[in-house]
Design a protein around this motif. Structure first.
Motif, PDB file in Angstrom:
ATOM      1  N   ALA A 381       0.878  -1.171   0.000  1.00  0.00           N
ATOM      2  CA  ALA A 381       0.000   0.000   0.000  1.00  0.00           C
ATOM      3  C   ALA A 381       0.911   1.215   0.000  1.00  0.00           C
ATOM      4  O   ALA A 381       2.004   1.183   0.574  1.00  0.00           O
ATOM      5  N   ARG A 382       0.474   2.302  -0.647  1.00  0.00           N
ATOM      6  CA  ARG A 382       1.401   3.413  -0.836  1.00  0.00           C
ATOM      7  C   ARG A 382       0.720   4.761  -0.675  1.00  0.00           C
ATOM      8  O   ARG A 382      -0.499   4.895  -0.795  1.00  0.00           O
ATOM      9  N   PHE A 383       1.559   5.759  -0.407  1.00  0.00           N
ATOM     10  CA  PHE A 383       1.158   7.161  -0.353  1.00  0.00           C
ATOM     11  C   PHE A 383       2.148   7.939  -1.216  1.00  0.00           C
ATOM     12  O   PHE A 383       3.367   7.788  -1.068  1.00  0.00           O
ATOM     13  N   GLY A 406       4.296 -12.127  10.548  1.00  0.00           N
ATOM     14  CA  GLY A 406       4.757 -11.992   9.182  1.00  0.00           C
ATOM     15  C   GLY A 406       5.908 -11.009   9.115  1.00  0.00           C
ATOM     16  O   GLY A 406       6.627 -10.787  10.097  1.00  0.00           O
ATOM     17  N   VAL A 407       6.112 -10.385   7.950  1.00  0.00           N
ATOM     18  CA  VAL A 407       7.207  -9.447   7.722  1.00  0.00           C
ATOM     19  C   VAL A 407       6.629  -8.136   7.210  1.00  0.00           C
ATOM     20  O   VAL A 407       5.765  -8.135   6.328  1.00  0.00           O
ATOM     21  N   LEU A 408       7.122  -7.005   7.771  1.00  0.00           N
ATOM     22  CA  LEU A 408       6.685  -5.670   7.379  1.00  0.00           C
ATOM     23  C   LEU A 408       7.879  -4.903   6.837  1.00  0.00           C
ATOM     24  O   LEU A 408       8.948  -4.904   7.450  1.00  0.00           O
ATOM     25  N   ARG A 409       7.679  -4.254   5.671  1.00  0.00           N
ATOM     26  CA  ARG A 409       8.748  -3.465   5.049  1.00  0.00           C
ATOM     27  C   ARG A 409       8.294  -2.032   4.845  1.00  0.00           C
ATOM     28  O   ARG A 409       7.134  -1.795   4.483  1.00  0.00           O
ATOM     29  N   ASP A 414      10.703   1.291  -4.777  1.00  0.00           N
ATOM     30  CA  ASP A 414      11.091  -0.109  -4.738  1.00  0.00           C
ATOM     31  C   ASP A 414      12.266  -0.355  -3.813  1.00  0.00           C
ATOM     32  O   ASP A 414      12.697  -1.498  -3.647  1.00  0.00           O
ATOM     33  N   SER A 415      12.822   0.705  -3.211  1.00  0.00           N
ATOM     34  CA  SER A 415      13.983   0.569  -2.332  1.00  0.00           C
ATOM     35  C   SER A 415      13.526   0.317  -0.899  1.00  0.00           C
ATOM     36  O   SER A 415      12.738   1.074  -0.340  1.00  0.00           O
ATOM     37  N   VAL A 416      14.014  -0.784  -0.302  1.00  0.00           N
ATOM     38  CA  VAL A 416      13.622  -1.165   1.060  1.00  0.00           C
ATOM     39  C   VAL A 416      14.449  -0.362   2.072  1.00  0.00           C
ATOM     40  O   VAL A 416      15.689  -0.409   2.053  1.00  0.00           O
ATOM     41  N   LEU A 417      13.751   0.387   2.956  1.00  0.00           N
ATOM     42  CA  LEU A 417      14.426   1.164   3.998  1.00  0.00           C
ATOM     43  C   LEU A 417      14.452   0.433   5.342  1.00  0.00           C
ATOM     44  O   LEU A 417      15.443   0.480   6.058  1.00  0.00           O
ATOM     45  N   ARG A 418      13.330  -0.218   5.705  1.00  0.00           N
ATOM     46  CA  ARG A 418      13.236  -0.932   6.980  1.00  0.00           C
ATOM     47  C   ARG A 418      12.558  -2.272   6.737  1.00  0.00           C
ATOM     48  O   ARG A 418      11.705  -2.380   5.861  1.00  0.00           O
ATOM     49  N   GLY A 439      11.276  12.604  -1.891  1.00  0.00           N
ATOM     50  CA  GLY A 439      11.222  13.699  -2.832  1.00  0.00           C
ATOM     51  C   GLY A 439       9.874  13.850  -3.521  1.00  0.00           C
ATOM     52  O   GLY A 439       8.948  13.049  -3.340  1.00  0.00           O
ATOM     53  N   PRO A 440       9.718  14.863  -4.377  1.00  0.00           N
ATOM     54  CA  PRO A 440       8.453  15.094  -5.080  1.00  0.00           C
ATOM     55  C   PRO A 440       8.050  13.888  -5.917  1.00  0.00           C
ATOM     56  O   PRO A 440       8.856  13.332  -6.666  1.00  0.00           O
ATOM     57  N   GLY A 441       6.799  13.485  -5.784  1.00  0.00           N
ATOM     58  CA  GLY A 441       6.271  12.372  -6.554  1.00  0.00           C
ATOM     59  C   GLY A 441       6.745  10.999  -6.109  1.00  0.00           C
ATOM     60  O   GLY A 441       6.431  10.005  -6.751  1.00  0.00           O
ATOM     61  N   THR A 442       7.491  10.915  -4.993  1.00  0.00           N
ATOM     62  CA  THR A 442       7.997   9.631  -4.505  1.00  0.00           C
ATOM     63  C   THR A 442       6.895   8.863  -3.778  1.00  0.00           C
ATOM     64  O   THR A 442       6.089   9.456  -3.074  1.00  0.00           O
ATOM     65  N   ASP A 443       6.879   7.544  -3.936  1.00  0.00           N
ATOM     66  CA  ASP A 443       5.905   6.691  -3.242  1.00  0.00           C
ATOM     67  C   ASP A 443       6.464   6.254  -1.897  1.00  0.00           C
ATOM     68  O   ASP A 443       7.580   5.711  -1.826  1.00  0.00           O
ATOM     69  N   VAL A 444       5.697   6.494  -0.831  1.00  0.00           N
ATOM     70  CA  VAL A 444       5.987   5.928   0.484  1.00  0.00           C
ATOM     71  C   VAL A 444       5.215   4.605   0.546  1.00  0.00           C
ATOM     72  O   VAL A 444       3.987   4.597   0.544  1.00  0.00           O
ATOM     73  N   VAL A 445       5.935   3.486   0.591  1.00  0.00           N
ATOM     74  CA  VAL A 445       5.319   2.165   0.411  1.00  0.00           C
ATOM     75  C   VAL A 445       5.429   1.361   1.708  1.00  0.00           C
ATOM     76  O   VAL A 445       6.482   1.333   2.344  1.00  0.00           O
ATOM     77  N   LEU A 446       4.323   0.699   2.076  1.00  0.00           N
ATOM     78  CA  LEU A 446       4.279  -0.253   3.186  1.00  0.00           C
ATOM     79  C   LEU A 446       3.963  -1.624   2.589  1.00  0.00           C
ATOM     80  O   LEU A 446       2.909  -1.807   1.975  1.00  0.00           O
ATOM     81  N   ALA A 447       4.899  -2.579   2.720  1.00  0.00           N
ATOM     82  CA  ALA A 447       4.744  -3.924   2.137  1.00  0.00           C
ATOM     83  C   ALA A 447       4.655  -4.952   3.252  1.00  0.00           C
ATOM     84  O   ALA A 447       5.403  -4.889   4.217  1.00  0.00           O
ATOM     85  N   VAL A 448       3.733  -5.914   3.090  1.00  0.00           N
ATOM     86  CA  VAL A 448       3.479  -6.914   4.138  1.00  0.00           C
ATOM     87  C   VAL A 448       3.443  -8.303   3.515  1.00  0.00           C
ATOM     88  O   VAL A 448       2.807  -8.515   2.482  1.00  0.00           O
ATOM     89  N   ARG A 449       4.141  -9.235   4.170  1.00  0.00           N
ATOM     90  CA  ARG A 449       3.999 -10.654   3.863  1.00  0.00           C
ATOM     91  C   ARG A 449       3.288 -11.296   5.054  1.00  0.00           C
ATOM     92  O   ARG A 449       3.836 -11.347   6.149  1.00  0.00           O
ATOM     93  N   CYS A 450       2.080 -11.755   4.855  1.00  0.00           N
ATOM     94  CA  CYS A 450       1.232 -12.279   5.942  1.00  0.00           C
ATOM     95  C   CYS A 450       1.489 -13.770   6.128  1.00  0.00           C
ATOM     96  O   CYS A 450       1.192 -14.565   5.252  1.00  0.00           O
TER      97      CYS A 450
END
Length: 479
Positions: A381-383, A406-409, A414-418, A439-450
């Protein structure tokens, strides 16, 4: 024939019962005996074959050896004893009966991690394992030998099914803060007690330690002392070296312009009076100078204090410079020059009005929830950051209210920070001294493996539902 009395079999022990096998036929018959049902692996017949004369009975023994394992639940178990005749196939029979498996308790507690370093508080997980064959209802306690810590379990009581485990979050906080000094290890112990055991003979413990770190580290303290020393050195340089040199040079310039001796007692008078603007000297008096003015000026720069340098005497003095306009008999028209300088000072030519605002800063926050079904793949999911702004994230609150596993990223595109494990927290508050830039137009992404919705405590959820709340500063990038 199986006896009607109920058989109690204790896991890990052996129990024997006698069974009568009767030949109702007219010839000598050989019978084979075995056990059917879930208990066939731990119920044996001795002997497994018998020869019986007509209208006679033979005793055989049923040997019950239930294993001491959480896989075998306590309670009644139905089994069947099959007797097969070699002479009369149709005369074979199956007798059903029940055996009661006794309950046994066996549990343990583990602390993960066993040691954690923290300044204000540390978070641990107490893992309660039920290795018995009946449900476990346990209480959790924590203590430290020096009484320097406070403990807070997410819940003090936990019920665990046989053969399962439960995770109980634990927050450990030092009672006193440590501002300076080396790390101090504070050991403690977690105690797990079976509520069903009135004698408390099955207490289990786990040892852990919180390493308390100083709030102000040695590196920060050294940096602060270095900054303070540098500021003190700059102030000393200004007050004792630079400022006296500037004032001395100013006196020389004034003295040179007025023809006075720079070492004379009144040589610095012009500099003191120049603040007024030299605009109120009496009209018609010969030799009236700007230095004679005493009106208050507010718009001049450092040079405006000295008319001989061509600077304005003051914003107000320049506009009211009657000394320059009316002093027709005076040979010194420095009053008029002072007025002109005052106008320049009033107009703000010192540069303070030039330039615009480089960017506007405001506080923003947003939340990203994820709904992921159990799978080996990551669900995202992204912002998206607006095109004309840059976000600097300073605080993130990670949420796992359902206790999913599970695992939360956290990703920047597409770059994994945490990357972190969901089963280590229910809520997690992270603060960053250096903010994370998107930066401008960048996606803040939350990825989950349940891996397991609801975790080990419930196990009834349909999907994993973690989320993250972000607090940031938005900087407008367009000019």
């Amino acid at each position: 024939m199986i006896p009607d009395t109920d058989t109690l079999a204790v896991p890990g022990e052996e129990v024997r019962r006698t069974v009568q096998v009767r030949n109702t036929g007219t010839v000598v018959d050989r019978f084979e005996l075995d056990v059917l049902g879930e208990a066939k692996d731990w119920i044996a017949v001795e002997p497994a074959q018998v020869n019986v004369f007509p209208d006679q009975s033979v005793e055989v023994r049923l040997v019950f050896t239930p294993p001491r394992s959480p896989d075998l639940s306590a309670g009644e178990v139905v089994y069947g004893l099959r007797v097969m005749s070699h002479e009369d196939i149709e005369g074979s029979v199956v007798e059903e009966s029940t055996v009661t498996v006794g309950a046994f308790t066996d549990h343990g507690v583990t602390l993960l991690p066993t040691t954690r370093r923290a300044r204000l508080s540390g978070r641990f997980n107490a893992i309660v394992d039920n290795r018995g064959n009946a449900p476990l209802r346990a209480q959790l306690f924590a203590s430290d030998p020096d009484a320097k810590l406070d403990f807070a379990f997410r819940y003090d009581e936990v019920e665990v099914a046989h053969g399962k485990s439960a995770v109980v979050p634990l927050k450990v906080k030092p009672k006193a803060r440590m501002w300076r000094g080396p790390d101090a290890p504070l050991p403690f112990q977690v105690l797990c007690v079976d509520e069903a055991d009135e004698a408390d003979e099955t207490e289990q413990t786990a040892d852990g330690a919180l390493v308390q770190a100083a709030i102000v580290s040695d590196g920060v303290a050294k940096f602060a002392l270095a900054v303070a020393a540098a500021v003190a050195a700059l102030l000393a340089l200004w007050f004792f070296v630079l400022q006296p040199s500037v004032e001395s040079e100013a006196r020389k310039q004034v003295a040179a312009a007025t023809g006075q001796d720079p070492d004379a007692p009144g040589a610095g008078g012009g500099a003191g009076a120049g603040k007024g603007g030299g605009a109120t000297a009496g009209a018609g008096e010969p030799g009236a100078t700007a230095g004679a003015g005493t009106s208050a000026g507010t718009g001049g720069s450092d040079q405006s204090r000295f008319p001989a340098l061509g600077g304005p005497a003051g914003g107000t003095g320049g506009e009211d410079g009657t000394g320059g306009e009316d002093g027709a008999d005076g040979e010194d028209d420095s009053g008029g020059k002072g007025g002109k300088g005052g106008e320049d000072a009033k107009s703000g030519q010192d540069g303070t009005g030039r330039g615009g605002i480089a960017g506007q800063v405001r506080a923003v926050d947003f939340r990203i929830p994820v709904d992921a079904e159990k799978s080996d793949a990551f669900v995202t999911a992204r912002f998206t950051v607006p095109e004309d702004q840059t976000y600097y994230v300073t605080d993130i609150m990670f949420e796992n209210t359902s206790g999913d596993m599970g695992v939360l990223r956290l990703q920047r595109g597409d770059s994994v920070l945490r990357e972190m494990s969901l089963d280590t927290f229910r809520d997690r508050d992270d603060h960053y001294a250096e903010p994370i830039e998107f930066g401008p137009g960048t996606d803040v992404v939350l990825a989950v493996r349940c891996d397991m919705p609801g975790g080990l405590t419930t196990g009834t959820a349909a999907s994993c539902t973690p989320a993250a709340f972000f607090s940031a500063r938005a900087v407008t990038t367009r000019s």
